[in-house]
Design an enzyme around this catalytic site. Structure first.
Site, PDB file in Angstrom:
ATOM      1  N   HIS A   3       0.767  -1.220  -0.249  1.00  0.00           N
ATOM      2  CA  HIS A   3       0.010   0.068   0.006  1.00  0.00           C
ATOM      3  C   HIS A   3       0.748   1.256  -0.005  1.00  0.00           C
ATOM      4  CE1 HIS A   3      -3.350   2.562   1.707  1.00  0.00           C
ATOM      5  NE2 HIS A   3      -3.713   1.912   0.531  1.00  0.00           N
ATOM      6  N   LYS A  35       3.319   4.351  -1.208  1.00  0.00           N
ATOM      7  CA  LYS A  35       3.547   5.211  -2.410  1.00  0.00           C
ATOM      8  C   LYS A  35       5.004   6.071  -2.339  1.00  0.00           C
ATOM      9  CE  LYS A  35      -1.209   4.643  -1.299  1.00  0.00           C
ATOM     10  NZ  LYS A  35      -1.746   4.288  -0.291  1.00  0.00           N
ATOM     11  N   ASP A  73      17.470   9.093  -7.892  1.00  0.00           N
ATOM     12  CA  ASP A  73      19.123   9.439  -7.788  1.00  0.00           C
ATOM     13  C   ASP A  73      19.557   9.126  -6.207  1.00  0.00           C
ATOM     14  OD1 ASP A  73      19.345   9.836 -10.425  1.00  0.00           O
ATOM     15  OD2 ASP A  73      19.276  12.106 -10.302  1.00  0.00           O
ATOM     16  N   HIS A 123      -8.664  11.380   0.978  1.00  0.00           N
ATOM     17  CA  HIS A 123      -7.813  10.426   1.237  1.00  0.00           C
ATOM     18  C   HIS A 123      -6.496  10.622   1.915  1.00  0.00           C
ATOM     19  CE1 HIS A 123      -5.167   7.084  -0.879  1.00  0.00           C
ATOM     20  NE2 HIS A 123      -6.262   6.434  -0.622  1.00  0.00           N
ATOM     21  N   LYS A 150      -3.902  11.029   5.083  1.00  0.00           N
ATOM     22  CA  LYS A 150      -3.370  10.161   6.003  1.00  0.00           C
ATOM     23  C   LYS A 150      -2.328  10.904   7.095  1.00  0.00           C
ATOM     24  CE  LYS A 150      -3.816   7.090   2.408  1.00  0.00           C
ATOM     25  NZ  LYS A 150      -5.095   6.105   2.435  1.00  0.00           N
ATOM     26  N   ASP A 156      -0.219  18.405  19.332  1.00  0.00           N
ATOM     27  CA  ASP A 156       0.021  19.689  20.088  1.00  0.00           C
ATOM     28  C   ASP A 156       1.115  20.419  19.300  1.00  0.00           C
ATOM     29  OD1 ASP A 156      -1.340  18.395  22.197  1.00  0.00           O
ATOM     30  OD2 ASP A 156       0.193  17.795  23.286  1.00  0.00           O
TER      31      ASP A 156
END
Length: 425
Positions: free
Chosen positions: A165, A167, A172, A343, A345, A350
């Protein structure tokens, strides 16, 4: 890379190389780095880093820059520019990779880079990309000299549920991307029935890039057998201790500890004023649910922003409504994002410590999928994320227990039935 040398397998891959010596140095300097973080302005919030080093061997790195990229409209132009400027290697690891106008543009760039001598490697998840990626697209890239392979092919039944899952892009060994955005034109337009796609990603440079490179190299070795733990893919940088402190935290079904889940629990436990969370899904396990509710009951400002529905008819959204009831009754402010598909996440605590990643607030992300989050120990960047969260609130409606309980019994029963499948959603 030491963070991923489980059972000594990867340790053998670097044995006798310069990387082995650098790995030893990395190990030796971690206690001092962790102490420096706790003794500085971060204070007790820095103990999250100590926990993640103890459980996941996630190295704390200081020599970093991080740019928050909100939505594909910010990420994709930056990524395409960096790809076009690549000189030696491009490593791409994505859950969803589509065949569409945007990825055709990416293909054109990558093919030109191969002609210039740049090594291109791509891992895509065949489950996430199942209805999006055509064989003609894959054949075109392979014919041009690009190595493009599926992670855990679907005919491997014993690993069918273990999905990549992540991404991640590494260019380089010096620039990297990680967060919630995949490789698809859908992230620019939004799925059918939505006005757009709301997501969060990060572009980083510095020491943490090498950790993200090791994430890719580990998965590539597991899939292809090729050893990328070579000095050319892990360039050394001059020592610098003045950048943004970041830990790359990765977890999966083969992890000894559920490190990303532990990071959420630790940040919640250390919170003294507020906790802001974002996730399309709200399917926490019992311990995380109790932690969120306990802090709200103790008087802290706990807010969680979720997607009330998706572009597909997933039972995860229905199950999430039952958890929203539990949260709201305990005083957690549950916010339903409207308009664009939601979408992102992230978690912010604080105005001190935060995280951007691929992991949803659900059992699958914390225990079954391969996920990667960036834990950021920086007040300025955390405040920036909180400002973005507050801007997102203008697109939300508060979840109402009263309104939910007034829905038809059959609808609520369907939600409860979906919740029974929570461990797999």
């Amino acid at each position: 890379w030491h963070a991923f040398s489980r059972r000594g397998v990867l340790r053998k891959l670097i044995e006798g190389t310069e990387l082995a010596e650098r790995s030893k140095e990395l190990l030796a300097e971690q206690p001092a780095k962790l102490e420096k973080l706790v003794d500085g302005p971060m204070g007790d919030y820095g103990r999250v880093a100590s926990m993640l080093w103890a459980t996941a061997r996630a190295p704390l790195t200081f020599d970093n820059t991080l740019e928050i990229l909100q939505d594909a409209s910010e990420k994709y132009p930056r990524l395409t520019t960096d790809l076009a400027n690549a000189r030696q290697s491009v490593h791409l690891l994505y859950y969803e990779w589509a065949s569409d106008p945007f990825t055709e543009q990416i293909a054109d760039i990558l093919i030109e880079k191969v002609k210039a001598g740049v090594e291109i490697r791509i891992l895509y998840d065949p489950f996430g990309s199942f209805s999006m990626l055509s064989w003609s697209y894959i054949r075109r890239l392979r014919a041009a000299g690009i190595q493009m392979f599926p992670f855990a092919p679907l005919y491997h039944v014993h690993t069918l549920s273990y999905r990549n899952h992540r991404k991640v892009a590494v260019i380089d060994g010096r620039i990297a991307y990680s967060g919630g955005l995949n490789m698809t034109d859908k992230h620019l337009t939004g799925p059918e029935g939505f006005k757009g796609w709301r997501d969060t990603h990060a572009r980083v440079t510095g020491e943490c890039v090498l950790t993200l490179q090791s994430v890719f190299a580990t998965m590539w070795h597991n899939m292809t057998g090729e050893n990328l733990f070579q000095e050319e893919y892990f360039p050394e940088r001059p020592a610098n201790r003045t950048g943004v402190p970041i830990q790359v935290v990765s977890a999966g079904p083969d992890s000894e500890w559920k490190a990303i889940r532990h990071s959420y629990l630790a940040m919640l436990a250390l919170a003294r004023h507020h906790v802001y969370l974002q996730s399309p899904f709200l399917i926490p396990d019992d311990s995380l649910a109790e932690a969120m509710k306990t802090q709200a009951l103790a008087g802290l400002d706990v807010r969680v922003m979720i997607a009330p529905r998706g572009g597909e008819m997933s039972p995860a959204y229905r199950a999430g409504m039952t958890y929203a009831v539990d949260m709201a009754r305990a005083g957690v402010k549950v916010l339903l994002y409207e308009g664009a598909y939601f979408h992102s996440k992230t978690i912010m605590v604080d105005s001190m410590v935060s995280s951007i990643g691929s992991a949803n607030i659900d059992i699958r992300s914390f225990a079954i999928n391969y996920e990667t989050n960036l834990v950021i120990y920086d007040e300025r960047l955390t405040r920036e994320l909180e400002d973005d969260f507050e801007a997102d609130e203008r697109h939300c409606v508060p979840f109402s227990v009263e309104e939910y309980m007034s829905r038809p019994v059959a609808s609520r029963l369907a939600d409860s039935m979906a919740r029974l499948c929570s461990p797999l959603l």
